[in-house]
Every structure is written in structure tokens, then in C-alpha cells.
Design a protein around this motif. Structure first.
Motif, short mmCIF file in Angstrom:
data_model
loop_
_atom_site.label_atom_id
_atom_site.label_comp_id
_atom_site.label_asym_id
_atom_site.label_seq_id
_atom_site.Cartn_x
_atom_site.Cartn_y
_atom_site.Cartn_z
N PRO B 180 0.83 -1.31 -0.04
CA PRO B 180 0.07 0.01 -0.15
C PRO B 180 0.94 1.35 0.32
CG PRO B 180 -0.69 -1.48 1.61
CD PRO B 180 0.56 -2.07 1.07
N LEU B 181 1.93 1.27 0.58
CA LEU B 181 2.90 2.35 0.84
C LEU B 181 3.41 2.93 -0.75
CD1 LEU B 181 4.79 1.64 4.02
CD2 LEU B 181 3.10 3.35 3.58
N VAL B 182 3.90 1.58 -1.48
CA VAL B 182 4.51 1.72 -2.83
C VAL B 182 3.37 2.59 -3.69
CG1 VAL B 182 5.32 0.53 -5.01
CG2 VAL B 182 6.15 0.13 -2.71
N ASP B 183 2.20 1.98 -3.59
CA ASP B 183 0.99 2.49 -4.38
C ASP B 183 0.91 4.04 -4.00
OD1 ASP B 183 -1.57 2.32 -5.69
OD2 ASP B 183 -2.61 1.65 -4.26
N GLU B 184 0.57 4.29 -2.80
CA GLU B 184 0.43 5.48 -2.33
C GLU B 184 1.43 6.38 -3.07
OE1 GLU B 184 0.07 7.43 1.88
OE2 GLU B 184 -0.89 5.65 1.74
N LEU B 185 2.88 6.10 -2.85
CA LEU B 185 3.89 6.99 -3.28
C LEU B 185 4.13 7.03 -4.88
CD1 LEU B 185 6.92 5.97 -0.75
CD2 LEU B 185 5.91 8.42 -1.23
N ALA B 186 3.59 6.00 -5.45
CA ALA B 186 3.40 6.09 -6.94
C ALA B 186 2.74 7.08 -7.39
CB ALA B 186 3.01 4.78 -7.40
N PHE B 187 1.51 7.51 -7.00
CA PHE B 187 0.74 8.64 -7.17
C PHE B 187 1.39 10.03 -6.93
CE2 PHE B 187 -2.35 5.54 -7.41
CZ PHE B 187 -3.12 5.80 -8.15
N THR B 188 2.54 10.21 -6.17
CA THR B 188 3.22 11.31 -5.96
C THR B 188 4.58 11.50 -7.11
OG1 THR B 188 4.64 10.42 -4.53
CG2 THR B 188 2.41 11.65 -3.81
N GLY B 189 4.71 10.34 -7.93
CA GLY B 189 5.98 10.42 -8.83
C GLY B 189 5.54 10.14 -10.11
N GLU B 190 6.56 10.18 -10.97
CA GLU B 190 6.44 10.08 -12.43
C GLU B 190 7.35 8.65 -12.56
OE1 GLU B 190 4.61 11.44 -14.65
OE2 GLU B 190 3.88 12.87 -13.26
N PRO B 191 6.78 7.82 -13.64
CA PRO B 191 7.67 6.52 -14.16
C PRO B 191 8.70 6.92 -14.88
CG PRO B 191 5.46 6.88 -15.44
CD PRO B 191 5.37 8.04 -14.48
N ASN B 192 9.81 7.57 -14.31
CA ASN B 192 10.99 7.89 -15.16
C ASN B 192 12.23 6.98 -15.02
OD1 ASN B 192 10.00 10.46 -15.75
ND2 ASN B 192 10.56 11.63 -13.70
N TYR B 193 11.99 6.04 -14.30
CA TYR B 193 13.15 4.95 -14.16
C TYR B 193 12.60 3.87 -15.15
CZ TYR B 193 15.26 6.75 -9.84
OH TYR B 193 15.94 7.65 -9.04
N LYS B 194 13.75 3.59 -16.08
CA LYS B 194 13.63 2.53 -16.93
C LYS B 194 13.34 1.06 -16.41
CE LYS B 194 15.28 1.06 -21.52
NZ LYS B 194 14.83 -0.27 -21.37
N MET B 195 12.20 0.29 -16.63
CA MET B 195 11.97 -1.17 -16.23
C MET B 195 12.23 -2.04 -17.19
SD MET B 195 11.49 -0.88 -12.71
CE MET B 195 12.15 0.63 -12.32
N PRO B 196 12.59 -3.25 -16.82
CA PRO B 196 12.37 -4.36 -17.79
C PRO B 196 11.36 -4.85 -18.38
CG PRO B 196 13.09 -5.31 -15.73
CD PRO B 196 12.75 -3.79 -15.59
N ASP B 197 11.27 -5.46 -19.63
CA ASP B 197 10.14 -5.96 -20.00
C ASP B 197 9.89 -7.28 -19.50
OD1 ASP B 197 8.07 -6.65 -21.58
OD2 ASP B 197 9.37 -7.17 -23.59
N ILE B 198 8.55 -7.34 -18.78
CA ILE B 198 8.38 -8.44 -18.19
C ILE B 198 6.83 -9.26 -18.61
CG2 ILE B 198 9.17 -7.89 -15.87
CD1 ILE B 198 6.38 -6.86 -15.01
N SER B 199 6.84 -9.00 -20.05
CA SER B 199 5.61 -9.18 -20.80
C SER B 199 5.44 -11.03 -20.98
CB SER B 199 5.23 -8.35 -21.99
OG SER B 199 6.32 -8.64 -22.71
N LEU B 200 6.68 -11.39 -21.23
CA LEU B 200 6.84 -12.72 -21.44
C LEU B 200 6.12 -13.38 -22.71
CD1 LEU B 200 6.13 -14.59 -17.77
CD2 LEU B 200 8.30 -13.50 -18.72
N GLY B 201 5.60 -12.30 -23.53
CA GLY B 201 5.20 -12.68 -24.84
C GLY B 201 3.76 -13.29 -24.79
N LYS B 202 3.28 -14.12 -25.43
CA LYS B 202 1.97 -14.79 -25.32
C LYS B 202 1.36 -15.71 -24.26
CE LYS B 202 0.42 -13.15 -29.20
NZ LYS B 202 -0.56 -12.12 -29.12
N THR B 203 2.18 -15.91 -23.38
CA THR B 203 1.92 -16.78 -22.22
C THR B 203 0.84 -15.96 -21.25
OG1 THR B 203 2.55 -18.09 -20.25
CG2 THR B 203 4.25 -16.22 -21.08
#
Lengths: 149, 330
Positions: B180-203
Motif C-alpha cells: 500500500p505504501l508503494v501504491d500511495e507513493l507511486a501517485f506522487t511520482g513519475e515513471p521516469n526509471y526504465k524498467m525491464p520488459d516483463i511481458s513474457l510474450g504470449k503466455t
């Protein structure tokens, strides 16, 4: 008995886990150490597969232990949260039971664990490479020789 | 049909009385969260002891508030797993004792079936439906073609989503429970850090261990350079990537199985970032999110699931019913 070996890829980790899988017996105790992301759960997945377990093996962190039924049960534990608390009676009967126990972050409960055990420490060298530090106590000394060749 | 239900799989002791799977006459939840906070997470043995201390009182309170007599109860439903084994056993044994002494039938219910059926308290379910189960211990996409018919389309191959949230929170030094704390803080920030692709394709399977490791390495590297971590931005970046993969796979499942309804279940269903993305992206089917009080563990949801399970299977368990730390829904 203490050995070190370098694992260069996920495939080599799988091969290593298969070797470990050939040495299991009822009451087998394997302790894993390594930072978050070192590959403790990945190793356990491969070990479970080599023991014939077909269910999805994923993180036991939330429930601290997951039991996978097989010819030999695989009891997969993550005792990270027991730091400073020590052994939990709920877990003890499994550690001393008939399954194969894999314990992540075992140092948190080391006082309550049997002397005889296999300890594998996984160190991150880079994204794919890992250094394994393998140590066996008591009857596990022989096993270190078997799995590190 | 009046069901008395019991839930004790983790750190909440709960008993509920529910009529016909919809009218909640009482739903008593005794939470242990303040006790476990000091340890940064639920400690199994402490949880078991607290369940023992609380369970009789919770039973009595549920019966009193519902204002019904024991002989009016038609069925006892209890969470049989998955969960902490010691905790489960307290609920299962209390439920068995109550059923046996009052000569009532008992059914063991899967905890996740309970979370899914919490939604039936909000709205009648329409099939086929897709349910995204997200919690500290689970991340699963479930297809239901009729009542009490579950097909697992995919699940996490490593960490559960709630667990990844907690580990990220721990890495940047937030408290417990960290999600819940991460969720709350996320709303006060911008997604500026590059994150890895975790889509794993079609699965339909998920993996959150890679992004967790990425955040740990990122924080480590920033610290080594003696720079400041922008925690709100880090939370926003993490939350954006995670909620994106959850919603994208859900949409693909909705389309592939021509679902008429989509719902979320489990503790992470309370995550505001995830709810917002669902609002924005899933528009062409009916969407249900459980009421907040039914997101976290509670016995009412077990009563609803037990009701539909009994209607469908007509099967009851006996006094050999046991708790199990890890059982499959399907």
C-alpha cells in the motif's frame, strides 16, 4: 567438505540441479544462501523438476513454506522473515520429516537446524554467471563430491 | 440456506454467517496485523497462537450479531488451504468441532475460491468471466465458464505480485506492509526509471522476480554513485510496469474467451494504481472490483464460495477434513 564451482548459464544451473536431484533421500536437508535475485527459487524449480514434480514451483515467501507432493515431497521454505525470531515450531516437523527440505535464508534459523546438512551459497558474478560455494556436513560430505564434478 | 464460515489461513481470524450466499448476517474479522508489523511480516507460529486466542470469541460474536440459533445453521464452510499450515489447522479444527457438536455438515473451501466469490457479494456473476487473482501469495488468471468451474490460464512462475511490492518497499526502506505504501507513493511520482520488459510474450504466466532484481540493482547502483533515489518515481515506474502487464494479459484473456465479465480478487485488488488502469483500459465488459472490506481475508467470502460449491457438487466433507498449505484451485 567444501567446493566451489562457477555456473555460466541457466542451462548449467539446471544441469547442476539435476545432479543434486540424483542424491536426494527422505529427510534430505539443503540450505540455500544468496541475495535476492541470485537464483535460489530458480535452482529449486530445477531441483523439483528433477524429482518429478510437475506443479509450478514459485516463491514460498508469503506462506514461508510450500509443500509439493511427489515420490518424495519437496518442502520449499523461505525463512527470511524469521530473522531474529528463530525456528518456528510449525516448520520443525517438516525439517525433521521425511521429505526433501530446501530452506532459503537458513541462517535465520541455523541454531535449530541439524548439524548434518548440505549448504549451497549462490553468489552473483554477473547477469548470468554464478559462483556456487558448496559445503556438506556429516553424510552430506560425500554428496558434495558427487554434485561438484 | 444459512452457512457459518470460518477463515484463518493467514493473520486474520474470521467467522461469518451468511444466508443464501448473499445476505451477510455477520462477518467478524480479528486482524493480527499490528502484532506482525514488528517482524516485517506474518510470523507463522505467532499467527497460530493468536488464532487460538481469538477464535472462540470470534465464533460467539458472529453468532450474536447474526442473531441466529445454532440449529438454524445448515452448513459449515471453512478455508482448507492454501495458507499457513498452523493457522489453517486452528480454523479447520474449530469448524469441525462446531459442526460435529451441532450435527451440521461441513465443506472445506479453497481460499482463492473465496477471494473470487467475494465479488458475488457485489454483483451476480455472469459467465464466461475472467478473474485476476492478485495477492501477497498469488498471481493467477482464472477463466470461469459457470459457477464453481475454474480454469487456470496462467500464474506467476516466481514471486506473487504482492510479494514483489513488499520486497521493493523493503529495498527502498519503506515499512510493512509495503504494498500500500508503494501504491500511495507511486501517485506522487513519475515513471521516469526504465524498467525491464516483463511481458513474457504470449503466455498467460507472469514473472515478477526479474523486475524485483532490477529494482534492487538499480537502488544499489544509485547508492554506490552517492546519488539520491527518487523513491516516488521508482514506485511509479515499478507500479506502471507491473499494473500494465496484469491488465494487458487480462484484456487478452477477455478477448480470447469472449468474457462477459472481468473481476479482480485478493489483497492487491485494493491497489489504486491497478484499479485506475483497469478503469482506463477495460471498457467493453462489465468490471467488478470487490468492496474494500472483502478484499482482505474474511470469512464471508468463504461462506459465499462454500454456498456455490455445495450447490454445484452436493458434496460435503467429513471429520477427516484437514488443512493444507498448498492446494490447487484447479
Amino acid at each position: 567438505m567444501f567446493k566451489e564451482m562457477v555456473i555460466n548459464s541457466v542451462k548449467e544451473m539446471d544441469d547442476f540441479a539435476k545432479k543434486v536431484g540424483k542424491t536426494v533421500f527422505p529427510g534430505y536437508l539443503l540450505c540455500l544462501e544468496g541475495d535476492l535475485g541470485a537464483g535460489k527459487t530458480t535452482f529449486t524449480k530445477f531441483l523439483g523438476a528433477s524429482m518429478g514434480i510437475t506443479d509450478m514451483i514459485n516463491s514460498p515467501t508469503f506462506t514461508i513454506m510450500k509443500i509439493y507432493e511427489g515420490t518424495l515431497d519437496l518442502n520449499h521454505m523461505d525463512v527470511y522473515r524469521l530473522s531474529g525470531i528463530g525456528m518456528d515450531y510449525d516448520l520443525e516437523e517438516y525439517v525433521y520429516g521425511d521429505g526433501v527440505c530446501v530452506i532459503e535464508w537458513y541462517k535465520n534459523i541455523i541454531e535449530s537446524l541439524p548439524e548434518e546438512k548440505l549448504v549451497i551459497e549462490i553468489k552473483i558474478i554477473d547477469e548470468f554467471k554464478r559462483l556456487l560455494k558448496i559445503e556438506g556436513f556429516g553424510k552430506y560430505e560425500e554428496i558434495v563430491k558427487k554434485i561438484s564434478n | 440456506m444459512i452457512i457459518l464460515s470460518v477463515e484463518s489461513s493467514c493473520d486474520e481470524t474470521s467467522v461469518s454467517i451468511i444466508r443464501d450466499g448473499i445476505n451477510v448476517l455477520s462477518n467478524i474479522v480479528l486482524s493480527q496485523i499490528d502484532i506482525h508489523k514488528a517482524y516485517g511480516g506474518v510470523v507463522p507460529e505467532i499467527a497460530s497462537r493468536e488464532h487460538i486466542k481469538g477464535i472462540t470469541m470470534v465464533f460467539e460474536k458472529a453468532l450474536n450479531i447474526a442473531n441466529i440459533k445454532k440449529d438454524e445453521i445448515d452448513l459449515v464452510a471453512v478455508t482448507k488451504g492454501p495458507g499457513l499450515i498452523g493457522s489453517l489447522l486452528i480454523g479447520v479444527n474449530a469448524a469441525k468441532a462446531f459442526a460435529f457438536s451441532n450435527d451440521i455438515d461441513i465443506v472445506g473451501v479453497h481460499h482463492i475460491a473465496g477471494h473470487i466469490y467475494a465479488n458475488a457479494l457485489t454483483k451476480d456473476l455472469v459467465f464466461p468471466l475472467i478473474c485476476l487473482v492478485v495477492s501477497g501469495g498469488h498471481t493467477e488468471l482464472i477463466l470461469m465458464k459457470e459457477h464453481f468451474d475454474f480454469r487456470k490460464l496462467g500464474e506467476t512462475m516466481d514471486d506473487a505480485v504482492g510479494e514483489a511490492y513488499d520486497k521493493v518497499a523493503r529495498t527502498v526502506g519503506l515499512g510493512y506492509p509495503g504494498g500500500p505504501l508503494v501504491d500511495e507513493l507511486a501517485f506522487t511520482g513519475e515513471p521516469n526509471y526504465k524498467m525491464p520488459d516483463i511481458s513474457l510474450g504470449k503466455t498467460y504466466n507472469f514473472s515478477f522476480s526479474g523486475i524485483k532484481s532490477h529494482v534492487i540493482n538499480l537502488v544499489h547502483n544509485i547508492k554506490q554513485r552517492n546519488e539520491e533515489i527518487n523513491i516516488p518515481d521508482l514506485c511509479a515506474s515499478f507500479q506502471e510496469t507491473v499494473s500494465e502487464v496484469l491488465v494487458t494479459k487480462s484484456i487478452r484473456a477477455i478477448e480470447e474467451y469472449d468474457a462477459k465479465m472481468f473481476m479482480i480478487a485478493g489483497g492487491v485488488a485494493a491497489n489504486k494504481g491497478l484499479r485506475k488502469k483497469i478503469d482506463e483500459r477495460i471498457n467493453n465488459v462489465e468490471v467488478i472490483v470487490p468492496e474494500f472490506k472483502y478484499c482482505t481475508d474474511n470469512a464471508a467470502m468463504i461462506g459465499v464460495a462454500g454456498y456455490y460449491q455445495y450447490l454445484k457438487t452436493k458434496k460435503t466433507d467429513n471429520m477427516r477434513l484437514n488443512g493444507s498449505s498448498r492446494i490447487d484451485l484447479v
